[in-house]
Every structure is written in structure tokens, then in C-alpha cells.
Scaffold this motif. Structure first.
Motif, PDB file in Angstrom:
ATOM      1  N   UNK A  82       9.067  -3.440  17.067  1.00 16.11           N
ATOM      2  CA  UNK A  82       7.657  -3.230  17.375  1.00 16.11           C
ATOM      3  C   UNK A  82       6.801  -4.236  16.622  1.00 16.11           C
ATOM      4  N   UNK A  83       5.757  -4.702  17.259  1.00 15.13           N
ATOM      5  CA  UNK A  83       4.842  -5.623  16.592  1.00 15.13           C
ATOM      6  C   UNK A  83       4.125  -4.907  15.456  1.00 15.13           C
ATOM      7  N   UNK A  84       3.794  -5.660  14.403  1.00 13.05           N
ATOM      8  CA  UNK A  84       3.320  -5.040  13.162  1.00 13.05           C
ATOM      9  C   UNK A  84       1.954  -4.376  13.277  1.00 13.05           C
ATOM     10  N   UNK A  85       1.140  -4.757  14.283  1.00 16.10           N
ATOM     11  CA  UNK A  85      -0.191  -4.165  14.414  1.00 16.10           C
ATOM     12  C   UNK A  85      -0.369  -3.401  15.726  1.00 16.10           C
ATOM     13  N   UNK A 100     -15.745   4.383   9.423  1.00 12.39           N
ATOM     14  CA  UNK A 100     -14.948   4.367  10.654  1.00 12.39           C
ATOM     15  C   UNK A 100     -13.510   3.924  10.423  1.00 12.39           C
ATOM     16  N   UNK A 101     -13.197   3.470   9.212  1.00 12.58           N
ATOM     17  CA  UNK A 101     -11.838   3.007   8.926  1.00 12.58           C
ATOM     18  C   UNK A 101     -10.943   4.212   8.679  1.00 12.58           C
ATOM     19  N   UNK A 102      -9.840   4.271   9.394  1.00 15.37           N
ATOM     20  CA  UNK A 102      -8.897   5.377   9.224  1.00 15.37           C
ATOM     21  C   UNK A 102      -8.313   5.373   7.811  1.00 15.37           C
ATOM     22  N   UNK A 103      -7.994   6.543   7.312  1.00 17.72           N
ATOM     23  CA  UNK A 103      -7.316   6.626   6.024  1.00 17.72           C
ATOM     24  C   UNK A 103      -6.037   5.795   6.086  1.00 17.72           C
ATOM     25  N   UNK A 104      -5.827   4.990   5.050  1.00 22.43           N
ATOM     26  CA  UNK A 104      -4.673   4.099   5.022  1.00 22.43           C
ATOM     27  C   UNK A 104      -4.939   2.743   5.630  1.00 22.43           C
ATOM     28  N   UNK A 105      -6.175   2.520   6.107  1.00 24.34           N
ATOM     29  CA  UNK A 105      -6.543   1.221   6.660  1.00 24.34           C
ATOM     30  C   UNK A 105      -6.827   0.210   5.567  1.00 24.34           C
ATOM     31  N   UNK A 106      -7.362  -0.920   5.962  1.00 23.67           N
ATOM     32  CA  UNK A 106      -7.654  -1.912   4.932  1.00 23.67           C
ATOM     33  C   UNK A 106      -8.812  -2.836   5.285  1.00 23.67           C
ATOM     34  N   UNK A 107      -9.360  -3.414   4.244  1.00 22.22           N
ATOM     35  CA  UNK A 107     -10.480  -4.350   4.333  1.00 22.22           C
ATOM     36  C   UNK A 107     -10.033  -5.669   3.713  1.00 22.22           C
ATOM     37  N   UNK A 142      -9.015   7.630   0.071  1.00 26.43           N
ATOM     38  CA  UNK A 142      -8.697   7.456   1.493  1.00 26.43           C
ATOM     39  C   UNK A 142      -7.565   6.449   1.690  1.00 26.43           C
ATOM     40  N   UNK A 143      -7.024   5.933   0.597  1.00 25.83           N
ATOM     41  CA  UNK A 143      -5.913   4.974   0.632  1.00 25.83           C
ATOM     42  C   UNK A 143      -6.272   3.722   1.439  1.00 25.83           C
ATOM     43  N   UNK A 144      -7.528   3.333   1.390  1.00 23.08           N
ATOM     44  CA  UNK A 144      -7.964   2.095   2.046  1.00 23.08           C
ATOM     45  C   UNK A 144      -7.823   0.954   1.047  1.00 23.08           C
ATOM     46  N   UNK A 145      -6.981  -0.007   1.389  1.00 22.39           N
ATOM     47  CA  UNK A 145      -6.782  -1.171   0.528  1.00 22.39           C
ATOM     48  C   UNK A 145      -7.879  -2.206   0.778  1.00 22.39           C
ATOM     49  N   UNK A 160      -1.773  -9.434   4.384  1.00 22.61           N
ATOM     50  CA  UNK A 160      -2.605  -8.441   3.708  1.00 22.61           C
ATOM     51  C   UNK A 160      -2.852  -7.217   4.589  1.00 22.61           C
ATOM     52  N   UNK A 161      -2.934  -7.446   5.895  1.00 21.99           N
ATOM     53  CA  UNK A 161      -3.238  -6.350   6.818  1.00 21.99           C
ATOM     54  C   UNK A 161      -2.029  -5.488   7.153  1.00 21.99           C
ATOM     55  N   UNK A 162      -0.816  -6.013   6.939  1.00 26.63           N
ATOM     56  CA  UNK A 162       0.366  -5.274   7.388  1.00 26.63           C
ATOM     57  C   UNK A 162       1.428  -5.143   6.305  1.00 26.63           C
ATOM     58  N   UNK A 163       2.141  -6.218   6.023  1.00 25.65           N
ATOM     59  CA  UNK A 163       3.277  -6.122   5.113  1.00 25.65           C
ATOM     60  C   UNK A 163       2.872  -5.930   3.651  1.00 25.65           C
ATOM     61  N   UNK A 164       1.650  -6.328   3.299  1.00 29.17           N
ATOM     62  CA  UNK A 164       1.221  -6.194   1.906  1.00 29.17           C
ATOM     63  C   UNK A 164       0.724  -4.797   1.590  1.00 29.17           C
ATOM     64  N   UNK A 165       1.539  -3.797   1.903  1.00 30.73           N
ATOM     65  CA  UNK A 165       1.097  -2.408   1.813  1.00 30.73           C
ATOM     66  C   UNK A 165       0.886  -1.909   0.382  1.00 30.73           C
ATOM     67  N   UNK A 166       1.376  -2.647  -0.609  1.00 29.48           N
ATOM     68  CA  UNK A 166       1.197  -2.240  -2.009  1.00 29.48           C
ATOM     69  C   UNK A 166       0.309  -3.242  -2.752  1.00 29.48           C
ATOM     70  N   UNK A 167      -0.409  -4.060  -1.993  1.00 33.60           N
ATOM     71  CA  UNK A 167      -1.329  -5.048  -2.572  1.00 33.60           C
ATOM     72  C   UNK A 167      -2.739  -4.513  -2.409  1.00 33.60           C
TER      73      UNK A 167
END
Length: 248
Positions: free
Chosen positions: A1-4, A125-132, A171-174, A227-234
Motif C-alpha cells: 500500500x502507498x504510504x499516504x 481539523x487535523x486528525x489525532x496522530x496527524x502532523x504539521x 493529540x499525538x500531532x507531530x 516527515x509525513x510518513x516514515x518519520x513517525x517518531x520524529x
């Protein structure tokens, strides 16, 4: 599956340069992408180029009302989003002695105020676990000739991002900062580099960069994708993508 796959992303300044390259890369990875810009024709053309899952919205990020209108539109169309890339910016190289009040205000209105009020409007509007992702610049940390006002306006973004990373932790928004060095984009012509002068300019810049060349928008897009996908702990970090120029 594609990452996004299944994700929704907003990219300000997504009608050209790094922003458009990032929008294309996100779309390739399955995201629905909304790009903004100040010129309607350019925004519409960019959306067509990005693909069927892209939308374009015209507006000025320096105006807080634009962000509120954008948030209302996004909520009606998508309900929520996953990724917000605050990328729109302006640069005009000028020595401090000749910077006008209007030029100072323009830099801070677009580069700093636009980012702050954009996040203020869109964050709910950003879902919990989303990122900026906030696009800053190497100039925010490395002294470069005639960059003083631009550097100041970009340096504010790191402080914003670190504080947001804590504010949104429940909200776990990175929140991370992407800081490019010199990149081959349309902005070179806006800086007064003519087509005739461009080879010489690029050769000069290459001599300042350990990688031996300027960056490509696609390389910054790959960093944004990380940063938007694989960097989940950054989180709360600055990623400098400059071919090593910060070392010189």
C-alpha cells in the motif's frame, strides 16, 4: 500500500517550487492534496498537473481570514485532514540599511504570521496522530549575505514548531521543520538571477555546497514525505536539507 493512501494534505504555496514537488510526491503516495497560492491561474494549473486528487485554492496566507475561510471549506469537503505543510513564503535579498518598513512587514506577514495563523485555523481539523511540517530555511541558522530580514522571519518558525509539538502532544500531532538550502526553483528569477546569469550563479553556489550542486525540489519533497510518513517518531525537530552547506 502507498504510504499516504487515505490521507488528506494541505500544502500552502503548493503551486510552485518545493511546494508543488511535495504535492506531487504526496499524491503519488495516495494522498488527496489541496494546494494554495496567490494567483488563480497558477494554482489551477498546478492542481491539474498534480492530478485528479488535487484541488487548488487561491488566497493570501498573510491574511488570517483566508485561513479561516480555507478551514471552513476543508471541513465541508473533507471533514478532517492528516497533514498540513506550511510552505508558502517570500524572499527579497536586501542589506539591513536599505530595508523598508513595507518590505520588513511583507516578510513577517507571509513567512511568520501566515504560518502561525494557518496552523491556528487548521489544527482543529487535523486528525489525532496527524502532523504539521513547517518550511523554514538554512538562512534561519546560517548567516548569509543580505538575508537578515528573511532569516529573522524564518527563524521564528522553529520556535513556533517546538511549542506546537508540546501543545499538540495530547493529540499525538507531530510538528517538524524542513529547512532547505539553495534549491533550483522559480524563485531564482524572482531574486533577479536572469537566464543568462543562471549557470554562473549555480556554479558559484555549487562551490559553497559540499554536495557540489544545488538541491532539486524533488529532493525536498522526499524529505517532506519522510516527515509525513516514515518519520513517525520524529517530533519537534529541524531537518536541514542543504547538501552540507551548513558545515561550510
Amino acid at each position: 500500500m502507498k504510504s499516504l493512501t487515505g490521507k488528506v494534505a494541505i500544502i500552502t504555496g503548493g503551486n510552485s517550487g518545493i511546494g508543488k514537488a511535495t504535492a506531487k510526491r504526496f499524491a503519488e503516495e495516495g494522498a488527496q492534496v489541496l494546494v494554495t497560492g496567490r494567483r488563480q491561474d497558477v494554482v489551477e494549473a498546478a492542481a491539474v498537473e498534480i492530478g485528479q486528487d488535487a484541488w487548488g485554492v487561491c488566497g493570501d496566507v498573510a491574511e488570517p481570514d483566508f485561513h479561516r475561510r480555507l478551514a471552513d471549506m476543508v471541513q465541508r469537503r473533507f471533514g478532517a485532514i492528516d497533514i498540513y505543510v506550511a510552505n508558502a513564503g517570500v524572499i527579497n535579498l536586501e542589506g539591513s540599511a536599505t530595508v523598508t518598513e513595507a518590505e520588513f512587514d511583507r516578510h513577517f506577514d507571509i513567512n511568520a504570521r501566515g504560518v502561525f495563523f494557518g496552523v491556528q485555523a487548521i489544527a482543529p481539523l487535523i486528525r489525532d496522530g496527524g502532523n504539521i511540517i513547517v518550511t523554514s530555511s538554512l538562512a534561519a541558522t546560517k548567516v548569509l549575505p543580505q538575508h537578515t530580514v528573511y532569516a529573522g522571519s524564518k527563524a521564528a518558525l522553529a520556535a513556533f514548531a517546538r511549542n506546537w509539538a508540546i501543545e499538540f502532544k495530547d493529540r499525538r500531532i507531530r510538528v517538524n521543520i524542513l529547512s532547505p538550502g539553495p534549491v533550483e526553483t522559480e524563485i531564482l528569477s524572482k531574486l533577479g538571477v536572469s537566464d543568462a546569469d543562471r549557470p554562473g550563479f549555480e556554479a558559484h553556489m555549487a562551490g559553497l555546497i559540499p554536495a557540489g550542486r544545488m538541491g532539486r525540489p524533488e529532493e525536498l519533497a522526499e524529505a517532506a514525505l519522510f516527515l509525513a510518513s516514515k518519520g513517525s517518531f520524529v517530533n519537534g525537530m529541524e531537518l536541514i536539507v542543504d547538501g552540507g552547506m551548513h558545515l561550510t
